[in-house]
Design an enzyme around this catalytic site. Structure first.
Site, PDB file in Angstrom:
ATOM      1  N   ASN A   1      25.991 -73.531 -98.546  1.00 24.85           N
ATOM      2  CA  ASN A   1      26.771 -74.727 -97.957  1.00 24.85           C
ATOM      3  C   ASN A   1      28.273 -74.765 -98.233  1.00 24.85           C
ATOM      4  OD1 ASN A   1      24.166 -75.553 -97.453  1.00 24.85           O
ATOM      5  ND2 ASN A   1      23.954 -77.164 -99.127  1.00 24.85           N
TER       6      ASN A   1
ATOM      7  N   THR B   1      57.839 -90.001 -58.843  1.00 22.93           N
ATOM      8  CA  THR B   1      56.948 -91.030 -59.529  1.00 22.93           C
ATOM      9  C   THR B   1      56.075 -91.214 -58.463  1.00 22.93           C
ATOM     10  OG1 THR B   1      58.222 -93.133 -59.030  1.00 22.93           O
ATOM     11  CG2 THR B   1      58.866 -92.109 -60.986  1.00 22.93           C
TER      12      THR B   1
ATOM     13  N   SER C   1      42.544 -63.586 -50.792  1.00 20.87           N
ATOM     14  CA  SER C   1      41.157 -64.206 -50.022  1.00 20.87           C
ATOM     15  C   SER C   1      40.464 -63.315 -49.343  1.00 20.87           C
ATOM     16  CB  SER C   1      41.308 -65.367 -49.163  1.00 20.87           C
ATOM     17  OG  SER C   1      40.053 -65.364 -48.403  1.00 20.87           O
TER      18      SER C   1
ATOM     19  N   GLU D   1      44.586 -72.547 -61.515  1.00 21.47           N
ATOM     20  CA  GLU D   1      43.271 -73.491 -61.064  1.00 21.47           C
ATOM     21  C   GLU D   1      42.757 -73.463 -62.593  1.00 21.47           C
ATOM     22  OE1 GLU D   1      42.043 -73.471 -57.186  1.00 21.47           O
ATOM     23  OE2 GLU D   1      43.355 -71.380 -57.389  1.00 21.47           O
TER      24      GLU D   1
ATOM     25  N   TYR E   1      24.916 -81.721 -96.863  1.00 17.85           N
ATOM     26  CA  TYR E   1      24.714 -80.803 -95.687  1.00 17.85           C
ATOM     27  C   TYR E   1      23.630 -80.928 -95.186  1.00 17.85           C
ATOM     28  CZ  TYR E   1      23.966 -76.429 -93.385  1.00 17.85           C
ATOM     29  OH  TYR E   1      23.978 -75.736 -92.465  1.00 17.85           O
TER      30      TYR E   1
HETATM   31  N1  ARG Z   1      24.086 -70.766 -91.308  1.00 18.64           N
HETATM   32  C1  ARG Z   1      24.481 -72.305 -91.839  1.00 18.64           C
HETATM   33  C2  ARG Z   1      25.461 -72.860 -91.453  1.00 18.64           C
HETATM   34  O1  ARG Z   1      26.131 -72.411 -90.348  1.00 18.64           O
HETATM   35  C3  ARG Z   1      24.977 -71.873 -93.424  1.00 18.64           C
HETATM   36  C4  ARG Z   1      24.385 -72.781 -94.452  1.00 18.64           C
HETATM   37  C5  ARG Z   1      23.289 -72.730 -94.491  1.00 18.64           C
HETATM   38  N2  ARG Z   1      22.648 -73.739 -95.580  1.00 18.64           N
HETATM   39  C6  ARG Z   1      21.581 -74.201 -95.636  1.00 18.64           C
HETATM   40  N3  ARG Z   1      21.404 -75.034 -96.771  1.00 18.64           N
HETATM   41  N4  ARG Z   1      20.577 -73.988 -95.226  1.00 18.64           N
HETATM   42  O2  ARG Z   1      25.520 -74.103 -91.547  1.00 18.64           O
END
Ligand code: ARG
Length: 474
Positions: A126, A171, A293, A306, A333
């Site tokens: 994490n 404008t 073209s 473009e 996380y």
């Molecule tokens: N591949 C995971 C990501 O990109 C890495 C972290 C994973 N952490 C976990 N607790 N599964 O977020």
């Protein structure tokens, strides 16, 4: 297990047991899990950042006595060997190890044995992914700022060369007042300057190191987060371990800056598309930035412009994607955050390519100064100058002068001539106090030269801004 390829028709409910999952995954839940979980296909792009983070972490663990220096040195040598493999293209990226972090760790174990397992002391994927991604986004911000500055330099060079070249200022896309081509280009120099500064601001805010937050709560080991932060070029460690692994606003901010820059690019791209049409004919691009073209031999299409005009869709889409991914996520996380990388990589790939192509196109373009100057006088574009003359010379209130000028425009329109081509008698029929001196202000050149207010279109003002930017851009 039933064979999906059997000749019995398959029903939507999966009459054959696993039929609903289709042929691709041969119906094993473990394979579906891997398919949705795996990220190595895209997060391999973080390999350099991952190695940098691991090296900083390993050195810190040695210094702090968390791992023996002999083990640490072995880990560092293993990481060097992995880098050499990746650079040589021989590193085995494997789906079964899910992501870049586990691929590198698994390879390290193959190379140095069980000592590899000590690298992950006081660390989690994490905080590992948080630091890798932050390093990547920081570099993307640095590259984007540098490419914006390169584009600014290309614009400044053209602006200096065409500081006097007249063109219509618009404008509502209607001719409004004459300006110079240099002045018009310098407007984009200002925009891209702000874009570069947004990337620099974002960089300064994101430059805190999440490494050492571990899974979410910090680490019981005597780690030195200030040391790893410094080793990775961060100003300081992040101050809250939950925030460290949860925050992706640094990427949102970078994507916001990218979206705004892409918006500016799309405006310039649109003008290039317009200016290169035969109807405008203001500029020409060489074959380097146009395509022909397959059926119409006369065509020279501004495809690069473009495509740049369109890239903002992808870039703003990435900002939207990540914003929606992050919205409502509880701390800390969650795997949702793995969805941060693809949009961010895509956005910066698109932005960087657009910036490089735009800088190339700006350097490549040649204005048709005669055609632009002729257009600069069209549409009674010096009407404001006439009104200003009445104010200055006859001390008329501007509103009255506006009215008199309106009558003059109408008279010119009826006669099918420009304001400068109206006879003095015609003008005097509208306002008897008008003298022949009025003709000195009715040409586009005089109009542009008169706008000497700070930041105005007078060539002297344009040159002053060119000089300022040359100094700033070095
Ligand atoms: N591949 C995971 C990501 O990109 C890495 C972290 C994973 N952490 C976990 N607790 N599964 O977020």
């Amino acid at each position: 297990m039933t064979d999906n390829a059997s000749d019995k028709p398959q029903t939507a409910t999966g009459g054959q047991g696993q039929a609903m999952w289709g042929g691709r995954f041969s119906a094993k839940p473990a394979e579906l899990m891997q398919a949705i979980n795996v990220s190595i296909g895209f997060d391999k792009r973080l390999w350099a950042q991952d190695l940098a983070g691991s090296r900083a972490h390993a050195r810190m663990l040695i210094t702090q006595g968390v791992i023996a220096s002999q083990d640490g040195e072995e880990i560092l040598r293993g990481l060097d060997a992995i880098e050499a493999e990746i650079v040589a293209g021989t590193f085995p990226f494997r789906d079964e190890y899910e992501d870049i972090h586990m691929n590198i760790e698994a390879r390290l174990r193959e190379l140095i044995g069980p000592t590899a397992g000590r690298l992950h002391t006081a660390r989690s994927r994490n905080d590992q992914v948080a630091v890798d991604f932050r390093l990547w986004v920081r570099e993307a911000c640095d590259r984007s700022a540098a490419q914006l500055e390169a584009l600014q330099k290309a614009l400044v060079a053209q602006a200096e060369a065409y500081a006097d070249a007249l063109m219509p200022g618009f404008t509502h896309l209607q001719p409004a007042q004459p300006v110079t081509f240099g002045h018009h280009l310098m407007a984009y120099v200002e925009m891209f300057g702000r874009d570069a500064s947004r990337f620099k601001d974002a960089r300064a805010r994101m430059n805190e190191c999440p490494l050492g937050a571990a899974a979410l709560a910090g680490s019981p080991f005597p780690i030195d987060r200030h040391a790893t932060a410094a080793a990775l070029g961060f100003d300081r460690p992040t101050a809250n371990s939950l925030d460290s692994v949860s925050a992706r606003d640094f990427a949102l901010e970078a994507l916001s800056a990218a979206s705004i820059a892409a918006t500016h690019l799309s405006r310039l791209a649109e003008e290039i598309v317009l200016w290169t049409t035969p109807m405008f004919g203001f500029i020409k691009l060489t074959d380097a930035f146009t395509t022909g073209s397959s059926i119409m031999p006369q065509k020279k299409n501004p495809d690069a412009a473009e495509l740049i005009r369109a890239k903002v869709g992808r870039i703003l889409g990435s900002l939207t994607t990540l914003t929606v991914v992050m919205k409502g996520l509880p701390l800390a996380y969650s795997k949702d955050m793995q969805e941060d990388k693809v949009p961010t990589f895509e956005a910066f790939d698109a932005l960087e390519l657009s910036l490089l192509a735009m800088a190339g196109m700006v350097a490549d373009l040649t204005p048709n100064t005669q055609k632009m100057a002729a257009a600069a006088g069209a549409g009674f574009s010096t009407a404001t100058d006439l009104a200003d003359w009445l104010v200055r010379t006859l001390n008329m209130p501007f509103r009255d002068a506006h009215h008199v000028t309106g009558s003059a425009v109408k008279a010119a329109e009826i006669k099918g001539v420009d304001l400068a081509e109206l006879a003095l008698a015609d003008l005097q029929a509208i306002e008897p106090r008008i003298t022949s001196d009025i003709y000195t202000v009715l040409t586009p050149a005089a109009s542009a030269a008169s706008r000497i207010s700070y930041g105005g279109t007078a060539p002297a003002q344009v040159r002053a801004q060119v000089a300022r930017w040359k100094e700033l851009l070095g």
